[in-house]
Motif scaffolding. Structure first.
Motif, PDB file in Angstrom:
ATOM      1  N   PRO A  96       9.437  15.723  25.679  1.00  0.00           N
ATOM      2  CA  PRO A  96       8.972  14.383  24.629  1.00  0.00           C
ATOM      3  C   PRO A  96       8.145  14.972  23.498  1.00  0.00           C
ATOM      4  O   PRO A  96       8.456  14.201  22.288  1.00  0.00           O
ATOM      5  CB  PRO A  96       8.296  13.616  25.668  1.00  0.00           C
ATOM      6  CG  PRO A  96       8.459  13.636  26.790  1.00  0.00           C
ATOM      7  CD  PRO A  96       8.947  15.143  26.882  1.00  0.00           C
ATOM      8  N   ASN A 119      14.728  11.735  23.888  1.00  0.00           N
ATOM      9  CA  ASN A 119      14.477  10.224  23.910  1.00  0.00           C
ATOM     10  C   ASN A 119      14.531  10.023  25.407  1.00  0.00           C
ATOM     11  O   ASN A 119      15.718   9.482  25.618  1.00  0.00           O
ATOM     12  CB  ASN A 119      15.593   9.795  23.078  1.00  0.00           C
ATOM     13  CG  ASN A 119      15.431   8.102  22.831  1.00  0.00           C
ATOM     14  OD1 ASN A 119      14.607   7.570  23.426  1.00  0.00           O
ATOM     15  ND2 ASN A 119      16.043   7.885  21.779  1.00  0.00           N
ATOM     16  N   GLU A 120      13.460   9.991  26.133  1.00  0.00           N
ATOM     17  CA  GLU A 120      13.840   9.597  27.556  1.00  0.00           C
ATOM     18  C   GLU A 120      13.971   8.201  27.849  1.00  0.00           C
ATOM     19  O   GLU A 120      14.690   8.043  28.552  1.00  0.00           O
ATOM     20  CB  GLU A 120      12.460  10.027  28.112  1.00  0.00           C
ATOM     21  CG  GLU A 120      12.503   9.985  29.685  1.00  0.00           C
ATOM     22  CD  GLU A 120      11.046  10.808  30.359  1.00  0.00           C
ATOM     23  OE1 GLU A 120      10.416   9.984  30.993  1.00  0.00           O
ATOM     24  OE2 GLU A 120      10.995  11.921  30.226  1.00  0.00           O
ATOM     25  N   GLU A 121      13.289   7.416  27.255  1.00  0.00           N
ATOM     26  CA  GLU A 121      13.604   5.892  27.056  1.00  0.00           C
ATOM     27  C   GLU A 121      15.134   5.584  27.079  1.00  0.00           C
ATOM     28  O   GLU A 121      15.480   4.725  27.775  1.00  0.00           O
ATOM     29  CB  GLU A 121      12.698   5.247  26.095  1.00  0.00           C
ATOM     30  CG  GLU A 121      11.239   5.141  26.392  1.00  0.00           C
ATOM     31  CD  GLU A 121      10.495   6.470  26.024  1.00  0.00           C
ATOM     32  OE1 GLU A 121      11.364   7.270  25.091  1.00  0.00           O
ATOM     33  OE2 GLU A 121       9.428   7.042  26.191  1.00  0.00           O
ATOM     34  N   MET A 122      15.680   5.865  25.959  1.00  0.00           N
ATOM     35  CA  MET A 122      17.186   5.897  25.862  1.00  0.00           C
ATOM     36  C   MET A 122      17.934   6.212  27.041  1.00  0.00           C
ATOM     37  O   MET A 122      18.898   5.484  27.388  1.00  0.00           O
ATOM     38  CB  MET A 122      17.503   6.525  24.687  1.00  0.00           C
ATOM     39  CG  MET A 122      19.096   6.678  24.468  1.00  0.00           C
ATOM     40  SD  MET A 122      19.930   5.215  24.069  1.00  0.00           S
ATOM     41  CE  MET A 122      19.477   5.081  22.168  1.00  0.00           C
ATOM     42  N   ILE A 124      16.776   6.494  30.135  1.00  0.00           N
ATOM     43  CA  ILE A 124      16.615   5.800  31.345  1.00  0.00           C
ATOM     44  C   ILE A 124      17.426   4.563  31.001  1.00  0.00           C
ATOM     45  O   ILE A 124      18.060   3.892  32.069  1.00  0.00           O
ATOM     46  CB  ILE A 124      15.061   5.474  31.343  1.00  0.00           C
ATOM     47  CG1 ILE A 124      14.447   6.732  31.782  1.00  0.00           C
ATOM     48  CG2 ILE A 124      14.795   4.279  32.504  1.00  0.00           C
ATOM     49  CD1 ILE A 124      12.801   6.778  31.692  1.00  0.00           C
ATOM     50  N   GLU A 125      17.531   3.721  29.931  1.00  0.00           N
ATOM     51  CA  GLU A 125      18.215   2.488  29.664  1.00  0.00           C
ATOM     52  C   GLU A 125      19.750   2.712  29.788  1.00  0.00           C
ATOM     53  O   GLU A 125      20.308   2.084  30.542  1.00  0.00           O
ATOM     54  CB  GLU A 125      17.988   1.931  28.268  1.00  0.00           C
ATOM     55  CG  GLU A 125      18.077   0.722  27.817  1.00  0.00           C
ATOM     56  CD  GLU A 125      17.356  -0.234  28.650  1.00  0.00           C
ATOM     57  OE1 GLU A 125      17.821  -1.385  29.034  1.00  0.00           O
ATOM     58  OE2 GLU A 125      16.324   0.224  29.316  1.00  0.00           O
ATOM     59  N   LYS A 172      20.228   2.980  33.666  1.00  0.00           N
ATOM     60  CA  LYS A 172      20.010   1.541  34.266  1.00  0.00           C
ATOM     61  C   LYS A 172      21.208   0.786  34.059  1.00  0.00           C
ATOM     62  O   LYS A 172      21.620   0.259  35.040  1.00  0.00           O
ATOM     63  CB  LYS A 172      18.637   1.197  33.727  1.00  0.00           C
ATOM     64  CG  LYS A 172      18.456  -0.095  34.171  1.00  0.00           C
ATOM     65  CD  LYS A 172      17.262  -0.622  33.704  1.00  0.00           C
ATOM     66  CE  LYS A 172      16.842  -2.290  34.160  1.00  0.00           C
ATOM     67  NZ  LYS A 172      15.526  -2.863  33.542  1.00  0.00           N
ATOM     68  N   PHE A 214      18.569   8.245  36.024  1.00  0.00           N
ATOM     69  CA  PHE A 214      18.019   9.126  35.177  1.00  0.00           C
ATOM     70  C   PHE A 214      17.151  10.566  35.730  1.00  0.00           C
ATOM     71  O   PHE A 214      16.522  10.087  36.661  1.00  0.00           O
ATOM     72  CB  PHE A 214      16.994   8.637  33.898  1.00  0.00           C
ATOM     73  CG  PHE A 214      16.406   9.597  33.261  1.00  0.00           C
ATOM     74  CD1 PHE A 214      17.023  10.360  32.299  1.00  0.00           C
ATOM     75  CD2 PHE A 214      14.987  10.156  33.233  1.00  0.00           C
ATOM     76  CE1 PHE A 214      16.293  11.481  31.468  1.00  0.00           C
ATOM     77  CE2 PHE A 214      14.063  11.016  32.705  1.00  0.00           C
ATOM     78  CZ  PHE A 214      14.753  11.646  31.635  1.00  0.00           C
ATOM     79  N   SER A 226      15.283  14.109  35.058  1.00  0.00           N
ATOM     80  CA  SER A 226      14.734  15.135  34.210  1.00  0.00           C
ATOM     81  C   SER A 226      15.366  16.567  34.624  1.00  0.00           C
ATOM     82  O   SER A 226      14.790  17.020  35.875  1.00  0.00           O
ATOM     83  CB  SER A 226      13.363  14.984  33.777  1.00  0.00           C
ATOM     84  OG  SER A 226      12.782  15.963  33.172  1.00  0.00           O
TER      85      SER A 226
END
Length: 348
Positions: free
Chosen positions: A228, A257-260, A262-263, A266, A272, A274
């Motif tokens: 990150p 871009n971990e949030e992207m 994960i989304e 989902k 997701f 790592s």
């Protein structure tokens, strides 16, 4: 299709460089011992038939013969017949990000190299499953169609670099859409797309593509490469301190871009993962894939392997014959022949 019937014997090839190294050490000690015994030039005159190069040549010929014998024991074979067999498994398309940001070194040696190692480990853990490979940056291309030929998959992976696609960017959505179209036509089989990227999507709607995959019964998994906090991007072909810069001249920092990711996972009914810790990340991914129900499917495999050891054995025999014919001492019938004597006289 080439293979070794008994590949475990190839480990014995490790003795070849060891023997060569020991020979160098022993030769050096022998020369030092002769220097202590007397003047080297005087010793040469006392032993006119002695040769310094012939024993070395014979030794390395013998090493080559031993190497050939070891390969012969391993049993080289070529598959002569391709047959369709029934196997139970799933289909997996791996989408690998090859944009310039994958050259970042926040995980060593680089994001791309770490991703390739992860794919190697994943392929090694597959059993009867079909696998394919997609590479993407600003566009997505099928690098390897869906197959059970794992050695070919590894060969394609090894050749991948960030210059393979000229259009830069990170079109994750295009990669997922390409994956959807790249599976076989067989119905009622579980499928998964594994997107390996740093998640810096700037090109399309990856979440919409993941939802489209779910509608077709395909799960989408994401594997995040990078940290990150991010890292500068080395300029391809430049030195280690030369990094990419924006229009204002500032060094570009590429971040995971971990949030992207994960989304995307989902909405793709996947997970997701790592991959900063490769072993743990790949084991987790394999655990998720193993939960998918295996389906009987057609797989083309090589059968009727023909042994090819006789050719290597013949080379070994010829090398042993040459080693036997080459004497350690100079041949007394040819020692006085000087091929360059006439040319030297003419030059005078």
């Amino acid at each position: 299709m080439f293979r070794f019937e008994n590949p475990e014997y190839l480990y014995f090839l490790a003795i070849i460089p060891i023997l060569a190294f020991l020979s160098l050490i022993i030769g050096k000690q022998r020369r030092k011992a002769l220097e202590k015994f007397g003047n080297p030039e005087l010793l040469d005159s006392l032993m006119p038939s002695a040769s310094k190069t012939r024993p070395v040549i014979k030794f390395y010929i013998m090493l080559l013969a031993i190497a050939c014998l070891i390969i012969t024991m391993a049993g080289p074979q070529f598959g002569s017949k391709l047959e369709t067999m029934k196997r139970k498994g799933i289909e997996i398309m791996i989408a690998l990000d090859v944009s310039n940001s994958m050259n970042a070194q926040d995980i060593q040696p680089s994001r791309l190299d770490r991703a390739k190692r992860a794919i190697y480990q994943l392929v090694d853990k597959l059993n009867n499953d079909k696998v394919g490979l997609i590479v993407f940056a600003g566009q997505a291309y099928t690098q390897l169609p869906i197959t059970t030929d794992y050695p070919s998959a590894k060969m394609f992976i090894s050749s991948i670099n960030t210059g393979i696609i000229p259009t830069q960017g990170t079109a994750i959505g295009a990669a997922i859409e390409r994956g959807i179209r790249s599976f076989s036509s067989q119905e009622d089989i579980n499928r998964a797309i594994i997107v390996i990227t740093d998640g810096e999507n700037h090109e399309d709607d990856a979440i919409a593509a993941a939802k489209a995959a779910v509608e077709k019964g395909i799960k989408v998994y994401t594997v995040g490469m990078g940290l990150p906090k991010g890292s500068p991007i080395p300029v391809p072909g430049g030195d280690s301190n030369n990094f990419m810069k924006d229009r204002e001249g500032n060094v570009v920092i590429s971040k995971l871009n971990e949030e992207m990711l994960i989304e995307i996972a989902k909405n793709g009914n996947g997970e997701f993962i790592s991959a900063n810790n490769i072993r743990k990340g790949i084991n987790n991914l394999v655990d998720h894939l193993s939960k998918l129900e295996k389906t009987e499917m057609d797989a083309k495999v090589y059968t009727d392997f023909d042994h090819q050891f006789q050719y290597i054995a013949l080379i070994a025999l010829l090398l042993l014959l040459i080693d036997y014919m080459v004497l350690e001492r100079k041949n007394k019938y040819f020692k006085n022949i000087n091929l360059f004597e006439e040319k030297e006289e003419e030059a005078k």
